[in-house]
Enzyme design. Structure first.
Site, PDB file in Angstrom:
ATOM      1  CG  HIS A   1      -1.953  -1.093   1.217  1.00  0.00           C
ATOM      2  ND1 HIS A   1      -2.028  -1.991   2.243  1.00  0.00           N
ATOM      3  CD2 HIS A   1      -2.897  -1.468   0.332  1.00  0.00           C
ATOM      4  CE1 HIS A   1      -2.979  -2.877   1.994  1.00  0.00           C
ATOM      5  NE2 HIS A   1      -3.520  -2.577   0.822  1.00  0.00           N
TER       6      HIS A   1
ATOM      7  CD  GLU B   1      -3.723   2.320  -4.044  1.00  0.00           C
ATOM      8  OE1 GLU B   1      -4.939   2.073  -4.164  1.00  0.00           O
ATOM      9  OE2 GLU B   1      -2.910   1.483  -3.643  1.00  0.00           O
TER      10      GLU B   1
END
Ligand code: AMP
Length: 397
Positions: A178, A383
């Protein structure tokens, strides 16, 4: 424009960003590639198209992506030349990549080297890179690694106290995941707080189906909860989080479970689902706990307890705490879980403004929800935008 690609084993997700990365011009996905019921969907210019049809391979799926982007009715661009660069999500770069990088033959070879570390994720990432480079051979392609942000961990944080040869010979160490999300929200937190990055000690809670808590000091990752595999740290939707590793031997030797069965248990049947017995979905677990379901309440209590413990541990390793950041599905949308994690952290200067906490939901807006000395922020993660921003910079656009 910049195209971002997240290529998994049966799904390709893509977004097309304007050249300044301020706008998403189109987003879509091709799903169930090579399986029954494969389909694609795309949203562009306010039009949503979805179609089920056989999509036998990633090659066919990429053709569909480009076809859809160029479609005269529901597409987003008139010519493929509008795509100036492509950014690829790359899951595992091991210790070979400390930052995003322009993809060339050497990078592909190094990513091949990393396959044993991420056997499920790196092969489809590589397929995505190769296919996209065939379709768009003249533009720069950039790889953005989920593991890169955590490459600033010091050896004392990433080494496991095993015989050192396991690290030297087999690359067994903490990598963390992550990282792209944590990097994005920590950079945004600096902007929201208008304080110099070098002075900020943050704990970032990426709380989605997967959960990562990361200590970020002066913009650099200091420690993170996920390690080598992807189930350590805080419990997740279906993953156990930290367990005594001795349990795995016990489950095998005394309970007769095979390694595959144990893997299924700790990855797919544990976490919120395992403790609650009801669901891996935080919304359902919260609703049932509210209605008096004791096991669901225990799942919430355990989740908050594990997250809170890491907050204290990370404040200790950073030598202080200036800011908490909540992100991803649960972090962005659950005032209840944010409150439970922050309860009893007054000794670290953490105090939530109850009204601001309640209001920070589903708005996809950045918010400060604290009234104590330590800032608490809700920052929606993005992201794809981080990938597009890196791609823009590295491609020199
Ligand atoms: P993600 O992996 O980031 O998509 O996050 C998925 C998780 O976010 C699931 O556990 C969802 O139940 C949770 N989630 C999404 N919306 C809410 C909400 N309104 N309240 C609580 N949890 C939520």
């Amino acid at each position: 424009m910049i195209l971002t690609i997240n290529c998994g084993s049966s799904t390709i997700k893509y977004q097309l960003f304007s050249s300044d990365v301020n706008q998403v011009v189109a987003k879509g996905m091709v799903a169930r590639i090579g399986e029954d019921g494969s389909y694609f969907e795309q949203e562009a210019n306010g039009r949503l198209v979805k179609e089920t049809r056989p999509i036998p391979s990633h090659h066919a799926a990429f053709d569909i992506c480009i076809h859809n982007l160029l479609h005269p009715d529901y597409g987003a661009i008139k010519a493929i030349e509008a795509i100036e660069a492509v950014g690829h999500r790359a899951v595992h770069g091991a210790d070979l990549f400390i930052e995003s990088t322009l993809i060339d033959a050497d990078v592909i070879a190094k990513l091949e080297e990393c396959v044993p570390l991420a056997p499920l994720h790196n092969p489809p990432n590589l397929i995505g890179m190769r296919e996209a480079m065939l379709l768009l051979p003249t533009v720069p392609h950039v790889a953005v690694f989920d593991t890169a942000f955590n490459q600033t961990l010091e050896p004392k944080a990433y080494i496991y106290a095993l015989p050192y040869s396991f690290y030297e010979e087999h690359k067994i160490r903490k990598y963390g995941f992550h990282g792209t999300s944590v990097r994005y929200v920590s950079q945004r937190a600096v902007k929201v707080l208008k304080r110099p990055l070098s002075a900020l000690k943050m704990v970032v809670f990426h709380l989605g189906n997967g959960v990562t808590v990361t200590a970020v000091s002066g913009g650099k990752a200091v420690d993170t909860t996920i390690g080598f595999a992807t189930f350590s740290g805080v419990m997740m939707g279906t993953r156990s989080g930290d367990i005594d590793p001795g349990l795995i031997f016990h489950m095998h030797r005394q309970l007769g479970l095979s390694p595959d069965e144990i893997e299924q248990i700790v990855y797919k049947k544990s976490g919120l689902l395992g403790v609650s017995g009801l669901s891996n979905d935080m919304r359902e677990v919260e609703a049932a706990a509210q209605a008096g379901n004791v096991r669901c309440q225990l799942a919430l209590d355990k989740f908050a307890f594990m997250a809170k413990k890491y907050c204290g541990a990370f404040a200790a390793v950073m030598g202080g705490l200036d800011c908490l950041v909540f992100t991803a599905g649960i972090g962005e949308n659950s005032p209840t879980m944010r409150q439970m994690i922050c309860d009893d952290l007054q000794f670290l200067g953490v105090e939530l403004d109850a009204e601001k906490n309640e209001k920070a939901i589903r708005g996809k807006v950045e918010a400060v929800i604290s009234c104590g000395e330590t800032a608490v922020l809700v920052i929606p993660t993005n992201e794809e935008k981080m990938i597009a921003l890196d791609t823009k910079e590295i491609a020199g656009l």
